[in-house]
Write a protein that holds these residues in place. Structure first.
Motif: not given
Length: 244
Positions: A65-72, A75-82, A120-127, A131-136
């Motif tokens: 789950e992306f906490v608080g959703g996302c904003d197109d 910046p493509q970033k935020g917090r997540f949880r399981w 391309i999304f990256t989930l940092d398990q520690a923090t 983050r999401g970046i465009r794949s070009h």
């Protein structure tokens, strides 16, 4: 759906699954490692769990789950949880990561792609941050080639410095490289002989010694084997030299 083993804890790995649908939530599966013993695959090496790891004990499954959703628009970033709440996770998938595909886990991070948004999304398990970046996709890349269609499956080289992306339908299918160190994109190989039809590049793999790369075209049925002329491994190879 593609499971990937997070080997940060080899004795009790975690598995992740993507799901190619509009509300396809990312799943995390945590085996009950205390419920299984060691297993020998016939090579004299005992490995904890084996097949039983995914079939015995109290296996825990939760969802991204992306906490608080996302904003197109920002910046493509935020917090997540399981979470155990499937509805919340499906809402996140529909809004932020629909049609998720290739997924890998490495160095405490989980990376996956979405085809419709070319992210391309990256989930940092520690923090607990994502983050999401465009794949070009649909851009001309460094050197030669063009990434015409959405990213599909992803793999990493043995040193985990480069991400390889296949494409889901294109008149110029191939495998494209994303440097995790510099952020640049390159073409590894690209077919120019399939006309205007929608073709998919599939089956990308690197040999254990890094000296061979395998790829294929799904509809055409061709399988390719690549090797460097000097016989050296592709691992750690400077792709900026444009030796393809």
């Amino acid at each position: 759906r593609t499971p990937r083993d997070d080997s940060t804890n080899p004795s009790c790995p975690v598995f992740f699954f993507s799901e190619d649908r509009v509300d396809g939530k990312i799943r995390r599966l945590r085996p009950d490692c205390g419920a299984v013993g060691d297993e020998d695959d016939g090579d004299g090496v005992a490995r904890h769990g084996g097949w039983d790891m995914l079939h015995k004990g109290n296996i825990a499954v939760d969802y991204l789950e992306f906490v608080g959703g996302c904003d197109d628009s920002g910046p493509q970033k935020g917090r997540f949880r399981w979470t155990n709440n499937k509805t919340f996770a499906e809402q996140s998938a529909r809004s932020c990561y629909p049609y998720s595909e290739g997924i890998v886990a490495t160095r405490g991070k989980v990376m996956f792609v979405t085809k419709t948004s070319d992210l391309i999304f990256t989930l940092d398990q520690a923090t607990g941050e994502w983050r999401g970046i465009r794949s070009h996709a649909n851009e001309v890349l460094s050197g030669e080639g063009n990434f015409q269609r959405s990213p599909d499956q992803i793999t990493l080289d043995h040193h985990e410095d480069f991400m390889f992306l296949t494409t889901d339908g294109s008149s110029t299918p191939g495998v494209y490289i994303h440097s995790l160190q510099t952020g640049k994109y390159y073409t590894l190989w690209q077919s120019r002989s399939v006309g205007t039809g929608r073709e998919e590049s599939v089956g990308h793999a690197i040999s254990p010694d890094g000296r061979f790369i395998v790829g294929a075209l799904q509809k055409d049925g061709r399988v390719f084997l690549f090797a460097r002329e000097d016989g050296e491994p592709f691992t750690g190879f400077d792709f900026a030299l444009r030796r393809r």
